[in-house]
Design a protein around this motif. Structure first.
Motif, PDB file in Angstrom:
ATOM      1  N   ALA A 136       0.817  -1.220   0.000  1.00  0.00           N
ATOM      2  CA  ALA A 136       0.000   0.000   0.000  1.00  0.00           C
ATOM      3  C   ALA A 136       0.848   1.266   0.000  1.00  0.00           C
ATOM      4  CB  ALA A 136      -0.923   0.001   1.220  1.00  0.00           C
ATOM      5  N   LEU A 137       2.160   1.104   0.052  1.00  0.00           N
ATOM      6  CA  LEU A 137       3.066   2.249   0.112  1.00  0.00           C
ATOM      7  C   LEU A 137       3.649   2.557  -1.266  1.00  0.00           C
ATOM      8  CD1 LEU A 137       4.718   4.304   1.844  1.00  0.00           C
ATOM      9  CD2 LEU A 137       6.443   2.497   2.104  1.00  0.00           C
ATOM     10  N   MET A 142      10.719  11.482  -7.921  1.00  0.00           N
ATOM     11  CA  MET A 142      10.789  12.687  -8.733  1.00  0.00           C
ATOM     12  C   MET A 142       9.825  13.749  -8.225  1.00  0.00           C
ATOM     13  SD  MET A 142      13.226  12.174 -10.721  1.00  0.00           S
ATOM     14  CE  MET A 142      13.045  13.727 -11.571  1.00  0.00           C
ATOM     15  N   ARG A 143       8.690  13.324  -7.707  1.00  0.00           N
ATOM     16  CA  ARG A 143       7.712  14.260  -7.163  1.00  0.00           C
ATOM     17  C   ARG A 143       7.902  14.470  -5.664  1.00  0.00           C
ATOM     18  NH1 ARG A 143       2.908  15.071  -9.992  1.00  0.00           N
ATOM     19  NH2 ARG A 143       1.768  15.148  -8.017  1.00  0.00           N
ATOM     20  N   ARG A 144       8.822  13.704  -5.060  1.00  0.00           N
ATOM     21  CA  ARG A 144       9.016  13.708  -3.604  1.00  0.00           C
ATOM     22  C   ARG A 144       7.663  13.511  -2.907  1.00  0.00           C
ATOM     23  NH1 ARG A 144      13.806  15.359  -1.197  1.00  0.00           N
ATOM     24  NH2 ARG A 144      12.667  15.912   0.693  1.00  0.00           N
ATOM     25  N   GLU A 145       6.973  12.480  -3.353  1.00  0.00           N
ATOM     26  CA  GLU A 145       5.631  12.215  -2.851  1.00  0.00           C
ATOM     27  C   GLU A 145       5.547  10.790  -2.312  1.00  0.00           C
ATOM     28  OE1 GLU A 145       1.397  13.456  -4.590  1.00  0.00           O
ATOM     29  OE2 GLU A 145       2.292  11.812  -5.741  1.00  0.00           O
ATOM     30  N   ALA A 151      -3.403   7.817  -0.281  1.00  0.00           N
ATOM     31  CA  ALA A 151      -3.477   9.118   0.399  1.00  0.00           C
ATOM     32  C   ALA A 151      -2.071   9.627   0.698  1.00  0.00           C
ATOM     33  CB  ALA A 151      -4.269   8.994   1.691  1.00  0.00           C
ATOM     34  N   PRO A 152      -1.809  10.922   0.482  1.00  0.00           N
ATOM     35  CA  PRO A 152      -0.465  11.459   0.722  1.00  0.00           C
ATOM     36  C   PRO A 152      -0.081  11.440   2.203  1.00  0.00           C
ATOM     37  CG  PRO A 152      -2.016  13.229   0.241  1.00  0.00           C
ATOM     38  CD  PRO A 152      -2.738  11.950  -0.035  1.00  0.00           C
ATOM     39  N   ALA A 153       1.163  11.058   2.458  1.00  0.00           N
ATOM     40  CA  ALA A 153       1.711  11.100   3.816  1.00  0.00           C
ATOM     41  C   ALA A 153       2.543  12.372   3.920  1.00  0.00           C
ATOM     42  CB  ALA A 153       2.568   9.869   4.095  1.00  0.00           C
ATOM     43  N   LYS A 205       3.294   8.176  10.759  1.00  0.00           N
ATOM     44  CA  LYS A 205       2.745   8.826   9.568  1.00  0.00           C
ATOM     45  C   LYS A 205       2.475   7.832   8.444  1.00  0.00           C
ATOM     46  CE  LYS A 205       4.655  13.428  10.442  1.00  0.00           C
ATOM     47  NZ  LYS A 205       5.474  14.543   9.909  1.00  0.00           N
ATOM     48  N   LEU A 206       3.163   6.692   8.468  1.00  0.00           N
ATOM     49  CA  LEU A 206       2.937   5.673   7.441  1.00  0.00           C
ATOM     50  C   LEU A 206       1.777   4.756   7.785  1.00  0.00           C
ATOM     51  CD1 LEU A 206       6.589   4.618   6.482  1.00  0.00           C
ATOM     52  CD2 LEU A 206       5.085   6.253   5.328  1.00  0.00           C
TER      53      LEU A 206
END
Length: 227
Positions: A136-137, A142-145, A151-153, A205-206
């Motif tokens: 799920a991670l 490149m986007r540092r995302e 969902a964004p962490a 956060k993860l």
């Protein structure tokens, strides 16, 4: 992956940077001073995708090598990153005006330097975008995302760098000391408990994916994930 020339008169710095760059799949050629760097650049077989130059080197300094590169037909578009112990803006401006593409001040985190190398190579079409998916991670460098179940962490810069270091060393037991040196830099003299504190926050956060960061009792941590 790219072929990189690293010129720095400090053996310790070269060893550290080379280890990280080779771990990312790059081929690294090293030079101990500016004169040797120019000889390698002029060699008919030497074709580099990126050059990393220390500013203060014996013989010919980094700025001299940079001008030499920019004065050649093939070196006109070759990306160049400068390394320096100087922290004054005027030096950075001078380097950029001479044609440098990036400027990194010592001491630096080798993990951050490796990421900036990746960005430079990508900008010059030498490296493809990197997206890693571990259950799920999802980590998009490149986007540092970072996404957890889509969902964004919201990670701090150090938490992100810590996660990238774990990801790049998947299934390898990492000591707290090696993590501290890689993420906080070789000149950081903080307490090893800094690592534990940041790992705890990162895990939180993860969410459910936080369990991928396993504790190695009495030693450090290990990132356990399958692609």
């Amino acid at each position: 992956m790219g072929t990189i020339l690293l010129a720095d008169d400090e053996v310790r710095i070269r060893r550290l940077v080379i280890d990280f760059l080779r771990r990312d799949g790059h081929t690294v050629v090293e030079a101990a001073d500016g004169t040797q760097a120019m000889e390698l650049i002029d060699h008919q077989r030497a074709r580099f995708d990126l050059v990393i130059l220390d500013v203060m080197m014996p013989g010919a300094d980094g700025f001299t090598v940079l001008r030499h590169i920019r004065g050649t037909e093939e070196g006109g578009h070759m990306p160049v990153m400068m390394l320096t112990a100087r922290a004054e803006d005027v030096d950075e401006v001078f380097g950029l005006e001479q044609g440098a593409d990036d400027y990194v001040t010592k001491p630096f985190s080798p993990l951050v330097l490796a990421a900036r190398v990746k960005t430079l190579l990508s900008r010059h079409g030498k490296e493809e975008r990197t997206v890693g998916t571990f259950g799920a991670l999802t980590i998009d460098e490149m986007r540092r995302e970072v996404l957890v179940s889509g969902a964004p962490a919201e990670l701090t810069p150090k938490e992100y760098e810590l996660l990238i270091y774990f990801k790049n060393n998947k299934n390898i037991a990492l000591s707290r000391e090696s993590i501290l040196n890689a993420v906080w830099g070789y000149d950081y003299f903080g307490d090893l408990r800094t690592v534990d504190t940041h790992v705890k926050k990162l895990r939180a956060k993860l969410g459910a994916c936080g369990s991928m960061i396993a504790t190695v009792r009495g030693y450090g941590y290990r990132f356990e994930a399958s692609v």
